[in-house]
Design an enzyme around this catalytic site. Structure first.
Site, mmCIF file in Angstrom:
data_model
loop_
_atom_site.group_PDB
_atom_site.id
_atom_site.type_symbol
_atom_site.label_atom_id
_atom_site.label_comp_id
_atom_site.label_asym_id
_atom_site.label_seq_id
_atom_site.Cartn_x
_atom_site.Cartn_y
_atom_site.Cartn_z
ATOM 1 N N GLY A 37 -59.902 64.529 -90.625
ATOM 2 C CA GLY A 37 -61.086 65.290 -91.354
ATOM 3 C C GLY A 37 -61.036 66.662 -90.691
ATOM 4 C CD GLU A 39 -65.204 69.689 -92.438
ATOM 5 O OE1 GLU A 39 -65.192 70.213 -93.499
ATOM 6 O OE2 GLU A 39 -64.640 68.528 -92.286
ATOM 7 C CG ASN A 41 -58.243 67.196 -88.375
ATOM 8 O OD1 ASN A 41 -58.268 66.073 -87.808
ATOM 9 N ND2 ASN A 41 -57.554 67.488 -89.472
ATOM 10 N NE ARG A 109 -63.275 63.297 -99.290
ATOM 11 C CZ ARG A 109 -62.756 64.277 -98.773
ATOM 12 N NH1 ARG A 109 -61.713 64.857 -99.204
ATOM 13 N NH2 ARG A 109 -63.164 64.667 -97.486
ATOM 14 N NE ARG A 171 -57.609 69.192 -97.759
ATOM 15 C CZ ARG A 171 -57.246 70.253 -96.957
ATOM 16 N NH1 ARG A 171 -57.091 71.293 -97.620
ATOM 17 N NH2 ARG A 171 -57.268 70.071 -95.667
ATOM 18 N NE ARG A 228 -50.834 87.982 -94.984
ATOM 19 C CZ ARG A 228 -51.630 89.158 -95.972
ATOM 20 N NH1 ARG A 228 -51.595 88.876 -97.142
ATOM 21 N NH2 ARG A 228 -51.688 90.124 -95.480
ATOM 22 C CG ASP A 259 -57.763 71.424 -90.182
ATOM 23 O OD1 ASP A 259 -58.281 72.110 -90.662
ATOM 24 O OD2 ASP A 259 -57.584 70.122 -90.618
ATOM 25 C CG ASP A 295 -54.553 65.383 -89.990
ATOM 26 O OD1 ASP A 295 -53.545 64.644 -90.408
ATOM 27 O OD2 ASP A 295 -55.266 65.805 -90.736
#
Length: 321
Positions: A37, A39, A41, A109, A171, A228, A259, A295
Site C-alpha cells: 500500500g 502509504e 510502504n 479492492r 493509478r 522525471r 514510495d 515493495d
C-alpha cells in the site's frame, strides 16, 4: 515515557500475492505473500529509518487483515488508530515481477474495508503532536467517504500545525484523467511539500511539470520534487533548484521505487538535512528497493542507507544550481 509519532500516513494496505520472478501472472503457480500500500510502504520505510510513524486505515476481520497489522507492527509502525471492519474484507493485490517489461497488476479492492474509510474513523487525537501528514491521491479516489476522510485529515493536520506532504501516486485503474484531476488535483494545492512524477503533474494540472511546480510554489507549497521519466529527480523551492540522478543498480522489480524515494526524502526533511543530501538519500533508498522483490524488502535501516549512500557516492552531494 514514549513519545507520539512524528509522521502519520493514511490509506489502504492490502495483502500482496507476488508471482515468482519473471513468470507472467496468468501462468504463475507459486506466489509469495506480503503486504503493500503506497502509504504503508512510506510508513514502513520511515520506521526502518528510525522515525516514529503511525498508519491510519481499515482492514477486514480476516487473516489478510491480521497479516497486514502484524507486519506493520513488526516494522515498528504504530497501528493504534487502525480499524477492523467486520463487514468488509481486506483488499487483495496480485502482480507479477519483471525488470524489463510492463508488470501485470490486478487489484481486488472494490467494497474493501480500506475503501470504506470515513471521517468518523479518524479521531482528533490521531494527529496530536504530529510534525508531518503524508497523503497520496489513492485514498480519496477509493470512495466518497475515503475522500471525506482525507479532507478531515487535512483539517486535523492544519489544527495540529503539521506539514502536509502529498504524492499523487496515480493509478489509472481507479479512475480516468478527469476524475484524478478533480479529486487528487485539489490536494496538490493543500500540500506544503509535493512529491510527484512529471507525468502526474501534467495529468493533474494540464500544464508542463515545471510550470505546474512554479504555480504550486506561488501557492501553499514550499517544496516541489519532480520525479522525471529518466529516473532523475528535481527539487524546487523559492531558494533554488537541485537535480539528483538515479544510482545505477541492477533492477529486480521497479515497483515500490516511488514510495521508497518518498520515505528517504521525508526522512531527510524531518532531520532538517540540506536539500541535496535529502535528495541523495531518497535516490539511495529507491535504489535499494528496486534490487529486491516486494515493495518493502529493500527498505533499509538508517545505517544501511548510510553505508549504501557512501558506496554510491563516496560522500559527494548533489550539485546546487
Amino acid at each position: 515515557m514514549v513519545s507520539g509519532p512524528e509522521v502519520v500516513t493514511c490509506g489502504e494496505t492490502m495483502l500482496l500475492l507476488l508471482a515468482e520472478p519473471g513468470v507472467p501472472l496468468e501462468q504463475a503457480v507459486h506466489f509469495r505473500r506480503s503486504v503493500a500500500g503506497a502509504e504503508s510502504n512510506v510508513a514502513t520505510g520511515l520506521a526502518r529509518l528510525g522515525h516514529r510513524v503511525r498508519w491510519v486505515g481499515r482492514v477486514g476481520e480476516d487473516p489478510a487483515g491480521q497479516a497486514v497489522l502484524r507486519e506493520l507492527r513488526a516494522d515498528g509502525v504504530d497501528v493504534t488508530f487502525a480499524g477492523v471492519d467486520e463487514q468488509a474484507p481486506t483488499g487483495l493485490l496480485l502482480r507479477d515481477s519483471h525488470p524489463h517489461r510492463a508488470i501485470d497488476v490486478q487489484y481486488y479492492r472494490a467494497g474493501s474495508a480500506g475503501s470504506r474509510l470515513a471521517p468518523e474513523h479518524i479521531p482528533g487525537e490521531a494527529l496530536t503532536g504530529v510534525r508531518l501528514l503524508h497523503l497520496s491521491g489513492i485514498t480519496p479516489m477509493l470512495s466518497p467517504t475515503a475522500a471525506a476522510a482525507t479532507d478531515r485529515l487535512v483539517e486535523l493536520a492544519r489544527a495540529a500545525g503539521a506539514e502536509i506532504s502529498f504524492d499523487p501516486n496515480v493509478r489509472r485503474k481507479l479512475g480516468g484523467a478527469a476524475q484524478w484531476a478533480q479529486t487528487a488535483g485539489r490536494l496538490l494545492r493543500e500540500a506544503d511539500l509535493v512529491l510527484a512524477g512529471e507525468d502526474e503533474l501534467e495529468l493533474l494540472t494540464a500544464r508542463s511539470a515545471d510550470d505546474a511546480a512554479a504555480e504550486l510554489l506561488d501557492g501553499r507549497a514550499h517544496t516541489v520534487v519532480i520525479k522525471r521519466a529518466d529516473r532523475s529527480a528535481t527539487a524546487l523551492t523559492a531558494g533554488g533548484r537541485w537535480d539528483q540522478p538515479s544510482y545505477p543498480v541492477p533492477v529486480a522489480d521497479p515497483v515500490g521505487a516511488g514510495d521508497a524515494f518518498a520515505a528517504g526524502y521525508l526522512s531527510g526533511r524531518l532531520r532538517e538535512l540540506p536539500e541535496p543530501r535529502a535528495l541523495a538519500e531518497a535516490a539511495c533508498v529507491a535504489a535499494l528497493v528496486v534490487q529486491t522483490a516486494t515493495d518493502t524488502d529493500g527498505l533499509p535501516s538508517a545505517a544501511g542507507r548510510d553505508r549504501a549512500l557512501a558506496a554510491f557516492t563516496g560522500g559527494a552531494d548533489s550539485v546546487h544550481r
